[in-house]
Design a protein around this motif. Structure first.
Motif, mmCIF file in Angstrom:
data_model
loop_
_atom_site.group_PDB
_atom_site.id
_atom_site.type_symbol
_atom_site.label_atom_id
_atom_site.label_comp_id
_atom_site.label_asym_id
_atom_site.label_seq_id
_atom_site.Cartn_x
_atom_site.Cartn_y
_atom_site.Cartn_z
ATOM 1 N N MET A 1 -31.409 36.579 -66.718
ATOM 2 C CA MET A 1 -30.289 35.762 -66.303
ATOM 3 C C MET A 1 -30.176 34.552 -67.226
ATOM 4 S SD MET A 1 -30.218 35.539 -62.214
ATOM 5 C CE MET A 1 -31.146 36.749 -61.335
ATOM 6 N N PRO A 2 -28.965 34.201 -67.614
ATOM 7 C CA PRO A 2 -28.803 33.028 -68.468
ATOM 8 C C PRO A 2 -29.044 31.744 -67.682
ATOM 9 C CG PRO A 2 -26.688 34.126 -68.098
ATOM 10 C CD PRO A 2 -27.730 34.927 -67.417
ATOM 11 N N THR A 3 -29.406 30.720 -68.422
ATOM 12 C CA THR A 3 -29.672 29.405 -67.846
ATOM 13 C C THR A 3 -28.869 28.374 -68.614
ATOM 14 O OG1 THR A 3 -31.904 30.081 -67.239
ATOM 15 C CG2 THR A 3 -31.502 27.733 -67.365
ATOM 16 N N ILE A 4 -28.313 27.429 -67.889
ATOM 17 C CA ILE A 4 -27.650 26.288 -68.516
ATOM 18 C C ILE A 4 -28.582 25.100 -68.357
ATOM 19 C CG2 ILE A 4 -25.677 24.732 -68.469
ATOM 20 C CD1 ILE A 4 -24.012 27.086 -67.386
ATOM 21 N N VAL A 5 -28.950 24.488 -69.473
ATOM 22 C CA VAL A 5 -29.859 23.339 -69.466
ATOM 23 C C VAL A 5 -29.028 22.076 -69.633
ATOM 24 C CG1 VAL A 5 -31.773 22.210 -70.640
ATOM 25 C CG2 VAL A 5 -31.750 24.696 -70.404
ATOM 26 N N VAL A 6 -29.239 21.124 -68.715
ATOM 27 C CA VAL A 6 -28.539 19.838 -68.747
ATOM 28 C C VAL A 6 -29.578 18.746 -68.966
ATOM 29 C CG1 VAL A 6 -27.101 18.226 -67.431
ATOM 30 C CG2 VAL A 6 -26.771 20.696 -67.147
ATOM 31 N N ASP A 7 -29.374 17.934 -70.001
ATOM 32 C CA ASP A 7 -30.266 16.804 -70.279
ATOM 33 C C ASP A 7 -29.536 15.505 -69.968
ATOM 34 O OD1 ASP A 7 -32.535 18.231 -71.316
ATOM 35 O OD2 ASP A 7 -31.332 18.660 -73.096
ATOM 36 N N GLU A 13 -28.382 1.081 -73.571
ATOM 37 C CA GLU A 13 -28.415 -0.373 -73.419
ATOM 38 C C GLU A 13 -29.237 -0.844 -72.219
ATOM 39 O OE1 GLU A 13 -24.501 1.143 -71.636
ATOM 40 O OE2 GLU A 13 -25.580 1.482 -73.492
ATOM 41 N N LEU A 14 -29.743 0.092 -71.427
ATOM 42 C CA LEU A 14 -30.524 -0.267 -70.248
ATOM 43 C C LEU A 14 -32.020 -0.107 -70.510
ATOM 44 C CD1 LEU A 14 -28.456 1.422 -67.409
ATOM 45 C CD2 LEU A 14 -28.398 -0.956 -68.140
ATOM 46 N N LEU A 15 -32.799 -0.933 -69.868
ATOM 47 C CA LEU A 15 -34.254 -0.853 -69.946
ATOM 48 C C LEU A 15 -34.721 0.460 -69.310
ATOM 49 C CD1 LEU A 15 -36.969 -2.293 -70.548
ATOM 50 C CD2 LEU A 15 -36.839 -3.216 -68.236
ATOM 51 N N ASP A 16 -35.698 1.082 -69.933
ATOM 52 C CA ASP A 16 -36.307 2.307 -69.413
ATOM 53 C C ASP A 16 -37.756 1.990 -69.068
ATOM 54 O OD1 ASP A 16 -37.304 4.822 -68.859
ATOM 55 O OD2 ASP A 16 -36.963 5.626 -70.852
ATOM 56 N N PRO A 17 -38.042 1.580 -67.815
ATOM 57 C CA PRO A 17 -39.400 1.170 -67.459
ATOM 58 C C PRO A 17 -40.447 2.264 -67.652
ATOM 59 C CG PRO A 17 -37.902 0.878 -65.581
ATOM 60 C CD PRO A 17 -37.116 1.465 -66.713
ATOM 61 N N GLN A 18 -40.103 3.516 -67.370
ATOM 62 C CA GLN A 18 -41.061 4.606 -67.579
ATOM 63 C C GLN A 18 -41.362 4.760 -69.065
ATOM 64 O OE1 GLN A 18 -38.832 7.740 -65.493
ATOM 65 N NE2 GLN A 18 -40.690 8.062 -64.282
ATOM 66 N N GLY A 19 -40.347 4.704 -69.874
ATOM 67 C CA GLY A 19 -40.540 4.800 -71.314
ATOM 68 C C GLY A 19 -41.386 3.660 -71.848
ATOM 69 N N ASP A 36 -40.920 3.981 -80.066
ATOM 70 C CA ASP A 36 -40.268 3.803 -78.767
ATOM 71 C C ASP A 36 -40.296 5.126 -78.015
ATOM 72 O OD1 ASP A 36 -38.895 2.353 -76.801
ATOM 73 O OD2 ASP A 36 -36.937 2.949 -77.571
ATOM 74 N N VAL A 37 -40.237 5.038 -76.698
ATOM 75 C CA VAL A 37 -40.191 6.223 -75.839
ATOM 76 C C VAL A 37 -39.101 5.998 -74.805
ATOM 77 C CG1 VAL A 37 -41.449 7.647 -74.179
ATOM 78 C CG2 VAL A 37 -42.673 6.607 -76.087
ATOM 79 N N ARG A 38 -38.258 7.004 -74.595
ATOM 80 C CA ARG A 38 -37.278 6.972 -73.510
ATOM 81 C C ARG A 38 -37.481 8.261 -72.721
ATOM 82 N NH1 ARG A 38 -34.186 2.883 -73.178
ATOM 83 N NH2 ARG A 38 -32.414 3.857 -72.165
ATOM 84 N N ILE A 39 -37.437 8.141 -71.420
ATOM 85 C CA ILE A 39 -37.698 9.283 -70.542
ATOM 86 C C ILE A 39 -36.428 9.625 -69.779
ATOM 87 C CG2 ILE A 39 -39.022 10.087 -68.552
ATOM 88 C CD1 ILE A 39 -41.336 8.377 -69.578
ATOM 89 N N GLY A 40 -36.076 10.898 -69.795
ATOM 90 C CA GLY A 40 -34.885 11.358 -69.107
ATOM 91 C C GLY A 40 -35.198 12.481 -68.138
ATOM 92 N N LYS A 41 -34.160 13.232 -67.801
ATOM 93 C CA LYS A 41 -34.295 14.331 -66.851
ATOM 94 C C LYS A 41 -33.729 15.601 -67.476
ATOM 95 C CE LYS A 41 -31.834 12.029 -63.785
ATOM 96 N NZ LYS A 41 -31.143 11.630 -62.539
#
Length: 82
Positions: A1-7, A13-19, A36-41
């Motif tokens: 089955m195909p999958t659609i990946v959304v990042d 411009e916002l602070l990324d505390p986890q990063g 630098d590190v930025r963390i997303g979903k």
């Protein structure tokens, strides 16, 4: 089955505390290659059937309306993975 990946990522411009926390851990452990590190979903949407233009349009709508908070996040990628 195909999958659609959304990042989804925090707006640049916002602070990324986890990063920031990960970046600090890098510094403390001697990792110097990264400035630098930025963390997303990442979301993986399994598609029953073929990924048509209509299905992809629905994924884009869901990404903007449900999976991300447009005040603080940007949808940075939508990709079909077979």
């Amino acid at each position: 089955m195909p999958t659609i990946v959304v990042d989804v990522m925090p707006k640049s411009e916002l602070l990324d505390p986890q990063g920031k926390a990960v970046s600090g851990a890098f510094a403390r452990t001697g990792v110097t290659a990264f400035s630098d590190v930025r963390i997303g979903k990442r979301f993986e949407l399994t598609v029953d059937g073929e990924v048509t233009d209509a299905v992809l349009a629905e994924a884009k709508r869901v990404a903007a309306d449900v999976l991300s908070n447009s005040v603080i996040e940007d949808v940075v990628g939508i990709e079909v993975v077979e």
